[in-house]
Design an enzyme around this catalytic site. Sequence first.
Site, PDB file in Angstrom:
ATOM      1  N   CYS A   1     -13.789 -31.337  -2.628  1.00 28.06           N
ATOM      2  CA  CYS A   1     -15.146 -31.870  -2.506  1.00 28.06           C
ATOM      3  C   CYS A   1     -15.170 -32.799  -1.291  1.00 28.06           C
ATOM      4  O   CYS A   1     -14.152 -33.425  -0.978  1.00 28.06           O
ATOM      5  CB  CYS A   1     -15.518 -32.632  -3.782  1.00 28.06           C
ATOM      6  SG  CYS A   1     -17.172 -33.349  -3.734  1.00 28.06           S
TER       7      CYS A   1
ATOM      8  N   CYS B   1     -11.480 -35.228  -3.711  1.00 30.25           N
ATOM      9  CA  CYS B   1     -12.727 -35.514  -3.001  1.00 30.25           C
ATOM     10  C   CYS B   1     -12.413 -36.379  -1.784  1.00 30.25           C
ATOM     11  O   CYS B   1     -11.634 -37.340  -1.883  1.00 30.25           O
ATOM     12  CB  CYS B   1     -13.695 -36.263  -3.911  1.00 30.25           C
ATOM     13  SG  CYS B   1     -13.881 -35.476  -5.518  1.00 30.25           S
TER      14      CYS B   1
ATOM     15  N   CYS C   1     -20.075 -47.558   9.035  1.00 24.90           N
ATOM     16  CA  CYS C   1     -21.131 -46.564   8.830  1.00 24.90           C
ATOM     17  C   CYS C   1     -22.466 -47.144   9.314  1.00 24.90           C
ATOM     18  O   CYS C   1     -22.819 -48.272   8.964  1.00 24.90           O
ATOM     19  CB  CYS C   1     -21.228 -46.193   7.349  1.00 24.90           C
ATOM     20  SG  CYS C   1     -22.525 -44.970   7.056  1.00 24.90           S
TER      21      CYS C   1
ATOM     22  N   ARG D   1     -19.898 -37.010 -14.434  1.00 23.56           N
ATOM     23  CA  ARG D   1     -18.737 -37.793 -13.988  1.00 23.56           C
ATOM     24  C   ARG D   1     -18.964 -39.274 -14.190  1.00 23.56           C
ATOM     25  O   ARG D   1     -19.927 -39.837 -13.654  1.00 23.56           O
ATOM     26  CB  ARG D   1     -18.467 -37.568 -12.494  1.00 23.56           C
ATOM     27  CG  ARG D   1     -18.083 -36.180 -12.190  1.00 23.56           C
ATOM     28  CD  ARG D   1     -17.733 -35.969 -10.727  1.00 23.56           C
ATOM     29  NE  ARG D   1     -17.607 -34.550 -10.511  1.00 23.56           N
ATOM     30  CZ  ARG D   1     -16.529 -33.837 -10.812  1.00 23.56           C
ATOM     31  NH1 ARG D   1     -15.454 -34.423 -11.283  1.00 23.56           N
ATOM     32  NH2 ARG D   1     -16.505 -32.531 -10.637  1.00 23.56           N
TER      33      ARG D   1
ATOM     34  N   CYS E   1     -23.096 -50.925  -0.307  1.00 24.83           N
ATOM     35  CA  CYS E   1     -21.876 -50.319   0.228  1.00 24.83           C
ATOM     36  C   CYS E   1     -21.081 -51.242   1.143  1.00 24.83           C
ATOM     37  O   CYS E   1     -21.612 -51.794   2.118  1.00 24.83           O
ATOM     38  CB  CYS E   1     -22.236 -49.041   0.982  1.00 24.83           C
ATOM     39  SG  CYS E   1     -20.765 -48.188   1.581  1.00 24.83           S
TER      40      CYS E   1
ATOM     41  N   CYS F   1     -22.757 -31.749  -5.793  1.00 26.10           N
ATOM     42  CA  CYS F   1     -22.368 -32.917  -6.593  1.00 26.10           C
ATOM     43  C   CYS F   1     -23.366 -34.008  -6.237  1.00 26.10           C
ATOM     44  O   CYS F   1     -23.412 -34.446  -5.078  1.00 26.10           O
ATOM     45  CB  CYS F   1     -20.950 -33.343  -6.242  1.00 26.10           C
ATOM     46  SG  CYS F   1     -20.452 -34.901  -7.019  1.00 26.10           S
TER      47      CYS F   1
ATOM     48  N   CYS G   1     -27.006 -48.825   3.333  1.00 18.40           N
ATOM     49  CA  CYS G   1     -27.014 -48.811   1.854  1.00 18.40           C
ATOM     50  C   CYS G   1     -26.561 -50.185   1.347  1.00 18.40           C
ATOM     51  O   CYS G   1     -25.429 -50.605   1.630  1.00 18.40           O
ATOM     52  CB  CYS G   1     -26.101 -47.715   1.334  1.00 18.40           C
ATOM     53  SG  CYS G   1     -26.385 -46.122   2.132  1.00 18.40           S
TER      54      CYS G   1
HETATM   55  S1  SF4 Z   1     -22.938 -45.278   0.997  1.00 17.28           S
HETATM   56 FE1  SF4 Z   1     -21.835 -46.408   2.610  1.00 17.28          FE
HETATM   57  S2  SF4 Z   1     -20.646 -44.861   3.686  1.00 17.28           S
HETATM   58 FE2  SF4 Z   1     -22.222 -43.775   2.514  1.00 17.28          FE
HETATM   59  S3  SF4 Z   1     -23.956 -43.569   3.887  1.00 17.28           S
HETATM   60 FE3  SF4 Z   1     -24.306 -45.479   2.774  1.00 17.28          FE
HETATM   61  S4  SF4 Z   1     -23.379 -47.079   4.059  1.00 17.28           S
HETATM   62 FE4  SF4 Z   1     -22.581 -45.111   4.781  1.00 17.28          FE
END
Ligand code: SF4
Length: 374
Positions: free
Chosen positions: A183, A151, A105, A315, A112, A243, A109
Amino acid sequence: MEIDRPALMLYERRDCPPPISSPCPVPELSEIVNRISGEARQADSAQERDFTPQTRHDWTRQQVLDLLGQPLLDLVDEARAVHRRYHRDGEVQLASLLSIKTGACPEDCKYCAQSAHYAKTTGLERETLLDVDDVLEKAQRAKDAGATRFCMGAAWREVKDGKAFDSVLAMVKGVRALGMEACATLGMLTQAQADRLAEAGLTAYNHNLDTSPEFYGEIITTRTYQDRLDTLARVRKAGVQVCCGGIIGMGETVADRARLLETLANLDPHPESVPINALVAVPGTPLADLPPVDPIALVRMVAAARIMMPLSRVRLSAGRRELSKEAQILCFLAGANSIFYGDKLLTTANNDVDDDLALIAEAGLSVEPPRPRG
Ligand code: SF4
Protein backbone atom coordinates in the site's frame (compact mmCIF):
# COMPACT_ATOMS: atom_id res chain seq x y z
CA MET A 1 -30.63 -6.35 -4.70
CA GLU A 2 -27.44 -4.50 -5.46
CA ILE A 3 -24.24 -6.47 -5.25
CA ASP A 4 -20.88 -4.77 -4.92
CA ARG A 5 -19.14 -6.75 -7.69
CA PRO A 6 -15.49 -5.70 -7.30
CA ALA A 7 -15.65 -6.25 -3.57
CA LEU A 8 -17.36 -9.57 -4.11
CA MET A 9 -14.62 -10.68 -6.52
CA LEU A 10 -12.02 -9.74 -3.97
CA TYR A 11 -13.62 -12.09 -1.52
CA GLU A 12 -14.23 -14.84 -4.02
CA ARG A 13 -10.49 -14.96 -4.62
CA ARG A 14 -9.76 -15.84 -1.01
CA ASP A 15 -7.96 -19.18 -0.88
CA CYS A 16 -7.05 -21.56 1.88
CA PRO A 17 -4.58 -19.70 4.04
CA PRO A 18 -1.03 -20.97 3.72
CA PRO A 19 1.08 -21.14 6.86
CA ILE A 20 3.47 -18.34 7.68
CA SER A 21 6.72 -20.01 6.73
CA SER A 22 9.31 -17.22 6.79
CA PRO A 23 11.95 -17.60 9.44
CA CYS A 24 11.62 -14.96 12.10
CA PRO A 25 14.72 -13.40 13.65
CA VAL A 26 12.93 -13.34 17.00
CA PRO A 27 12.05 -17.00 17.73
CA GLU A 28 9.50 -16.25 20.46
CA LEU A 29 7.72 -13.76 18.19
CA SER A 30 7.69 -16.29 15.36
CA GLU A 31 6.27 -18.92 17.67
CA ILE A 32 3.49 -16.63 18.89
CA VAL A 33 2.59 -15.44 15.38
CA ASN A 34 2.52 -18.98 14.00
CA ARG A 35 0.47 -20.24 16.90
CA ILE A 36 -2.16 -17.55 16.59
CA SER A 37 -2.17 -17.87 12.81
CA GLY A 38 -2.73 -21.60 13.20
CA GLU A 39 -5.67 -20.88 15.43
CA ALA A 40 -7.02 -18.68 12.64
CA ARG A 41 -6.87 -21.58 10.21
CA GLN A 42 -8.73 -23.84 12.62
CA ALA A 43 -11.34 -21.19 13.29
CA ASP A 44 -11.68 -20.61 9.56
CA SER A 45 -12.75 -24.15 8.76
CA ALA A 46 -15.37 -23.97 11.48
CA GLN A 47 -17.04 -20.88 10.11
CA GLU A 48 -19.52 -20.37 7.35
CA ARG A 49 -19.19 -16.95 5.81
CA ASP A 50 -21.60 -15.25 3.49
CA PHE A 51 -19.95 -13.94 0.33
CA THR A 52 -23.11 -12.63 -1.29
CA PRO A 53 -23.56 -9.45 0.66
CA GLN A 54 -25.97 -6.65 0.03
CA THR A 55 -24.13 -3.37 -0.02
CA ARG A 56 -25.69 0.02 -0.38
CA HIS A 57 -24.49 3.45 -1.36
CA ASP A 58 -27.48 5.61 -0.52
CA TRP A 59 -26.94 6.46 3.14
CA THR A 60 -28.30 9.74 4.41
CA ARG A 61 -26.72 11.75 7.18
CA GLN A 62 -29.74 11.21 9.40
CA GLN A 63 -29.53 7.43 8.97
CA VAL A 64 -25.87 7.51 9.95
CA LEU A 65 -26.59 9.78 12.91
CA ASP A 66 -29.29 7.35 14.04
CA LEU A 67 -26.82 4.49 13.71
CA LEU A 68 -24.07 6.29 15.64
CA GLY A 69 -26.55 7.30 18.33
CA GLN A 70 -27.92 3.84 19.04
CA PRO A 71 -27.46 2.42 22.53
CA LEU A 72 -23.84 1.24 22.51
CA LEU A 73 -24.51 -2.44 23.09
CA ASP A 74 -27.14 -2.54 20.34
CA LEU A 75 -24.71 -0.86 17.95
CA VAL A 76 -21.87 -3.25 18.80
CA ASP A 77 -24.25 -6.21 18.59
CA GLU A 78 -25.38 -5.24 15.12
CA ALA A 79 -21.82 -4.59 13.95
CA ARG A 80 -20.68 -7.92 15.33
CA ALA A 81 -23.44 -9.75 13.50
CA VAL A 82 -22.40 -8.09 10.22
CA HIS A 83 -18.76 -8.85 10.91
CA ARG A 84 -19.37 -12.54 11.63
CA ARG A 85 -21.43 -12.87 8.50
CA TYR A 86 -18.81 -11.54 6.08
CA HIS A 87 -15.42 -12.02 7.74
CA ARG A 88 -13.38 -14.65 9.49
CA ASP A 89 -14.37 -13.95 13.03
CA GLY A 90 -11.60 -12.90 15.38
CA GLU A 91 -8.97 -12.58 12.67
CA VAL A 92 -6.79 -9.46 12.67
CA GLN A 93 -4.54 -8.36 9.85
CA LEU A 94 -1.20 -6.90 10.86
CA ALA A 95 -0.15 -4.03 8.61
CA SER A 96 3.15 -2.24 8.93
CA LEU A 97 3.50 1.45 8.02
CA LEU A 98 6.81 3.08 7.12
CA SER A 99 7.56 6.71 6.36
CA ILE A 100 9.71 6.49 3.23
CA LYS A 101 10.09 10.27 2.94
CA THR A 102 9.60 12.31 6.08
CA GLY A 103 8.78 15.98 6.67
CA ALA A 104 8.65 19.23 4.68
CA CYS A 105 5.23 18.51 3.20
CA PRO A 106 3.78 21.67 1.59
CA GLU A 107 0.24 20.80 2.74
CA ASP A 108 -1.08 22.38 5.94
CA CYS A 109 -3.05 19.51 7.55
CA LYS A 110 -3.43 20.84 11.09
CA TYR A 111 -2.95 17.45 12.74
CA CYS A 112 0.25 16.53 10.95
CA ALA A 113 3.79 16.66 12.29
CA GLN A 114 5.15 16.43 8.76
CA SER A 115 3.69 19.69 7.46
CA ALA A 116 6.34 22.28 6.58
CA HIS A 117 3.92 24.90 7.94
CA TYR A 118 4.58 23.74 11.52
CA ALA A 119 8.21 22.59 11.19
CA LYS A 120 9.48 25.42 13.39
CA THR A 121 7.28 24.37 16.29
CA THR A 122 7.33 20.59 15.83
CA GLY A 123 11.08 20.55 15.18
CA LEU A 124 10.64 17.65 12.75
CA GLU A 125 13.66 17.36 10.47
CA ARG A 126 13.21 16.93 6.74
CA GLU A 127 14.55 13.62 5.41
CA THR A 128 15.19 12.46 1.86
CA LEU A 129 13.53 9.43 0.26
CA LEU A 130 14.81 6.17 1.73
CA ASP A 131 16.79 3.77 -0.48
CA VAL A 132 14.85 0.97 -2.10
CA ASP A 133 17.04 -1.68 -0.42
CA ASP A 134 16.54 -0.09 2.97
CA VAL A 135 12.75 -0.11 2.54
CA LEU A 136 12.72 -3.71 1.36
CA GLU A 137 14.83 -4.79 4.31
CA LYS A 138 12.28 -3.18 6.62
CA ALA A 139 9.45 -4.86 4.72
CA GLN A 140 11.16 -8.23 5.16
CA ARG A 141 11.51 -7.56 8.89
CA ALA A 142 7.83 -6.63 9.12
CA LYS A 143 6.92 -9.83 7.28
CA ASP A 144 9.09 -11.90 9.58
CA ALA A 145 7.26 -10.38 12.53
CA GLY A 146 3.87 -11.38 11.11
CA ALA A 147 2.74 -8.40 9.00
CA THR A 148 1.07 -9.27 5.70
CA ARG A 149 0.63 -5.72 4.45
CA PHE A 150 3.37 -3.13 4.07
CA CYS A 151 2.32 0.51 3.70
CA MET A 152 4.71 3.21 2.54
CA GLY A 153 4.02 6.89 3.17
CA ALA A 154 5.76 9.86 1.56
CA ALA A 155 5.09 13.41 2.78
CA TRP A 156 4.35 14.80 -0.66
CA ARG A 157 1.51 17.04 -1.81
CA GLU A 158 1.43 15.11 -5.06
CA VAL A 159 3.59 12.66 -6.92
CA LYS A 160 6.09 14.12 -9.36
CA ASP A 161 7.34 11.95 -12.19
CA GLY A 162 11.05 11.24 -12.08
CA LYS A 163 13.67 9.41 -10.07
CA ALA A 164 11.85 9.47 -6.74
CA PHE A 165 8.62 8.05 -8.20
CA ASP A 166 10.64 5.40 -10.07
CA SER A 167 12.16 4.38 -6.74
CA VAL A 168 8.70 4.10 -5.20
CA LEU A 169 7.62 1.85 -8.07
CA ALA A 170 10.67 -0.35 -7.38
CA MET A 171 9.68 -0.47 -3.69
CA VAL A 172 6.15 -1.55 -4.62
CA LYS A 173 7.49 -4.32 -6.88
CA GLY A 174 9.90 -5.43 -4.17
CA VAL A 175 7.24 -5.59 -1.46
CA ARG A 176 4.96 -7.60 -3.75
CA ALA A 177 7.86 -9.96 -4.53
CA LEU A 178 8.05 -10.65 -0.78
CA GLY A 179 4.48 -11.92 -0.97
CA MET A 180 3.05 -8.99 0.98
CA GLU A 181 0.24 -6.61 0.13
CA ALA A 182 1.73 -3.26 -0.85
CA CYS A 183 0.00 0.00 0.00
CA ALA A 184 1.28 3.52 -0.65
CA THR A 185 0.23 7.00 0.37
CA LEU A 186 1.99 9.62 -1.72
CA GLY A 187 -0.50 12.47 -2.05
CA MET A 188 -2.43 13.36 -5.18
CA LEU A 189 -1.95 11.31 -8.35
CA THR A 190 -2.54 11.78 -12.05
CA GLN A 191 -4.24 8.96 -13.91
CA ALA A 192 -0.93 8.00 -15.57
CA GLN A 193 0.75 7.75 -12.16
CA ALA A 194 -2.09 5.65 -10.75
CA ASP A 195 -1.78 3.37 -13.78
CA ARG A 196 1.98 3.00 -13.25
CA LEU A 197 1.43 2.08 -9.61
CA ALA A 198 -1.10 -0.51 -10.73
CA GLU A 199 1.40 -1.95 -13.24
CA ALA A 200 4.00 -2.18 -10.47
CA GLY A 201 1.55 -4.38 -8.56
CA LEU A 202 0.33 -1.94 -5.91
CA THR A 203 -2.42 -3.59 -3.87
CA ALA A 204 -3.97 -0.45 -2.41
CA TYR A 205 -3.57 3.31 -2.33
CA ASN A 206 -4.29 5.21 0.84
CA HIS A 207 -5.80 8.67 0.54
CA ASN A 208 -7.95 9.65 3.51
CA LEU A 209 -10.89 12.04 3.39
CA ASP A 210 -10.02 12.92 6.99
CA THR A 211 -13.39 14.41 7.98
CA SER A 212 -16.70 15.74 6.62
CA PRO A 213 -16.79 17.96 3.54
CA GLU A 214 -18.16 20.74 5.77
CA PHE A 215 -15.41 20.59 8.43
CA TYR A 216 -12.57 19.84 6.04
CA GLY A 217 -11.69 23.51 5.46
CA GLU A 218 -11.03 23.93 9.19
CA ILE A 219 -8.29 21.32 8.97
CA ILE A 220 -6.73 21.68 5.51
CA THR A 221 -6.68 24.71 3.24
CA THR A 222 -4.04 23.75 0.67
CA ARG A 223 -6.17 21.31 -1.31
CA THR A 224 -9.89 20.64 -1.58
CA TYR A 225 -12.14 17.74 -0.66
CA GLN A 226 -12.85 17.35 -4.37
CA ASP A 227 -9.10 17.00 -5.05
CA ARG A 228 -9.15 14.05 -2.70
CA LEU A 229 -12.20 12.47 -4.32
CA ASP A 230 -10.62 12.93 -7.76
CA THR A 231 -7.47 11.06 -6.70
CA LEU A 232 -9.59 8.28 -5.24
CA ALA A 233 -11.47 7.99 -8.54
CA ARG A 234 -8.18 7.71 -10.45
CA VAL A 235 -6.96 4.99 -8.10
CA ARG A 236 -10.20 3.09 -8.59
CA LYS A 237 -10.01 3.52 -12.36
CA ALA A 238 -6.46 2.11 -12.35
CA GLY A 239 -7.80 -1.05 -10.69
CA VAL A 240 -5.96 -0.46 -7.41
CA GLN A 241 -7.85 -1.02 -4.16
CA VAL A 242 -8.84 2.07 -2.22
CA CYS A 243 -7.82 2.63 1.40
CA CYS A 244 -9.70 5.64 2.71
CA GLY A 245 -10.89 6.73 6.12
CA GLY A 246 -10.69 9.59 8.54
CA ILE A 247 -9.71 11.00 11.90
CA ILE A 248 -11.89 11.83 14.87
CA GLY A 249 -11.06 14.18 17.73
CA MET A 250 -10.08 17.21 15.62
CA GLY A 251 -12.89 19.39 17.00
CA GLU A 252 -15.56 18.08 14.64
CA THR A 253 -19.16 17.41 15.65
CA VAL A 254 -20.91 14.05 15.66
CA ALA A 255 -22.72 15.27 12.53
CA ASP A 256 -19.32 15.69 10.84
CA ARG A 257 -18.42 12.14 11.77
CA ALA A 258 -21.69 10.96 10.31
CA ARG A 259 -21.01 12.91 7.10
CA LEU A 260 -17.55 11.34 6.80
CA LEU A 261 -19.06 7.86 7.09
CA GLU A 262 -21.87 8.79 4.73
CA THR A 263 -19.34 9.99 2.12
CA LEU A 264 -17.20 6.86 2.47
CA ALA A 265 -20.12 4.43 2.34
CA ASN A 266 -21.66 6.18 -0.65
CA LEU A 267 -18.52 5.61 -2.71
CA ASP A 268 -19.34 2.85 -5.15
CA PRO A 269 -17.70 0.44 -4.65
CA HIS A 270 -16.79 0.93 -1.02
CA PRO A 271 -13.13 1.43 -0.12
CA GLU A 272 -11.68 -2.02 0.51
CA SER A 273 -9.95 -0.61 3.56
CA VAL A 274 -11.26 2.00 5.99
CA PRO A 275 -8.77 3.33 8.55
CA ILE A 276 -10.41 4.88 11.59
CA ASN A 277 -7.96 7.16 13.36
CA ALA A 278 -8.13 9.05 16.63
CA LEU A 279 -6.20 12.31 16.67
CA VAL A 280 -2.68 12.03 18.02
CA ALA A 281 -2.21 15.56 19.30
CA VAL A 282 1.38 16.23 18.26
CA PRO A 283 3.12 19.06 20.14
CA GLY A 284 3.80 21.99 17.82
CA THR A 285 0.82 21.36 15.54
CA PRO A 286 -2.29 23.59 15.68
CA LEU A 287 -4.33 20.72 17.23
CA ALA A 288 -1.77 19.99 19.95
CA ASP A 289 -4.01 21.11 22.80
CA LEU A 290 -7.16 19.24 21.91
CA PRO A 291 -8.38 16.79 24.55
CA PRO A 292 -8.05 13.03 23.91
CA VAL A 293 -10.85 11.31 22.05
CA ASP A 294 -13.41 9.41 24.10
CA PRO A 295 -12.61 5.76 23.29
CA ILE A 296 -16.32 4.99 23.12
CA ALA A 297 -16.66 7.49 20.25
CA LEU A 298 -14.02 5.50 18.42
CA VAL A 299 -15.88 2.25 19.10
CA ARG A 300 -19.04 3.82 17.69
CA MET A 301 -17.19 4.90 14.53
CA VAL A 302 -15.72 1.42 14.05
CA ALA A 303 -19.11 -0.23 14.55
CA ALA A 304 -20.89 2.13 12.17
CA ALA A 305 -18.16 1.67 9.54
CA ARG A 306 -18.49 -2.09 9.87
CA ILE A 307 -22.27 -1.97 9.39
CA MET A 308 -22.16 0.51 6.51
CA MET A 309 -19.24 -1.09 4.64
CA PRO A 310 -19.70 -4.75 5.49
CA LEU A 311 -16.97 -6.17 3.24
CA SER A 312 -14.26 -3.62 3.94
CA ARG A 313 -11.38 -4.08 6.28
CA VAL A 314 -11.87 -1.65 9.14
CA ARG A 315 -8.45 -0.58 10.39
CA LEU A 316 -7.84 0.56 13.92
CA SER A 317 -5.15 3.10 13.13
CA ALA A 318 -3.56 6.16 14.76
CA GLY A 319 -4.38 6.81 18.38
CA ARG A 320 -4.48 3.14 19.35
CA ARG A 321 -1.58 3.69 21.74
CA GLU A 322 -3.81 5.85 23.91
CA LEU A 323 -6.49 3.14 24.12
CA SER A 324 -6.70 0.69 26.99
CA LYS A 325 -6.63 -3.03 26.25
CA GLU A 326 -10.34 -3.13 26.99
CA ALA A 327 -11.13 -0.32 24.54
CA GLN A 328 -9.13 -2.05 21.81
CA ILE A 329 -10.96 -5.32 22.43
CA LEU A 330 -14.26 -3.46 22.22
CA CYS A 331 -13.14 -2.10 18.82
CA PHE A 332 -12.40 -5.65 17.64
CA LEU A 333 -15.80 -6.72 18.92
CA ALA A 334 -17.32 -3.85 16.92
CA GLY A 335 -15.73 -5.08 13.69
CA ALA A 336 -12.18 -3.76 13.48
CA ASN A 337 -10.08 -6.42 11.76
CA SER A 338 -6.75 -4.79 11.13
CA ILE A 339 -4.19 -2.88 13.14
CA PHE A 340 -1.03 -1.03 12.30
CA TYR A 341 1.75 -3.04 13.77
CA GLY A 342 5.31 -1.87 14.47
CA ASP A 343 7.12 0.66 16.59
CA LYS A 344 6.14 3.68 14.56
CA LEU A 345 3.19 5.04 12.61
CA LEU A 346 5.02 7.31 10.16
CA THR A 347 6.46 9.78 12.69
CA THR A 348 4.41 9.03 15.82
CA ALA A 349 4.96 6.22 18.30
CA ASN A 350 2.84 3.09 18.02
CA ASN A 351 1.99 0.23 20.32
CA ASP A 352 4.71 -2.21 21.29
CA VAL A 353 4.77 -5.27 19.00
CA ASP A 354 4.98 -7.76 21.87
CA ASP A 355 2.08 -6.05 23.62
CA ASP A 356 0.00 -6.32 20.45
CA LEU A 357 0.68 -10.03 20.06
CA ALA A 358 -0.04 -10.58 23.74
CA LEU A 359 -3.33 -8.68 23.41
CA ILE A 360 -4.34 -10.72 20.36
CA ALA A 361 -3.55 -13.96 22.16
CA GLU A 362 -5.23 -12.88 25.40
CA ALA A 363 -8.41 -11.86 23.59
CA GLY A 364 -8.51 -15.18 21.73
CA LEU A 365 -8.05 -13.40 18.40
CA SER A 366 -5.78 -14.63 15.64
CA VAL A 367 -3.35 -13.09 13.18
CA GLU A 368 -4.57 -13.13 9.60
CA PRO A 369 -2.18 -15.28 7.57
CA PRO A 370 -0.97 -14.24 4.11
CA ARG A 371 -3.54 -14.81 1.38
CA PRO A 372 -3.31 -14.15 -2.32
CA ARG A 373 -5.25 -11.03 -3.25
CA GLY A 374 -5.51 -8.88 -6.30
S1 SF4 B 1 -1.14 14.53 6.35
FE1 SF4 B 1 0.91 15.45 6.55
S2 SF4 B 1 2.16 14.40 5.02
FE2 SF4 B 1 0.01 14.03 4.48
S3 SF4 B 1 -0.55 15.67 3.08
FE3 SF4 B 1 -1.09 16.42 5.12
S4 SF4 B 1 0.73 17.54 5.83
FE4 SF4 B 1 1.37 16.28 4.09
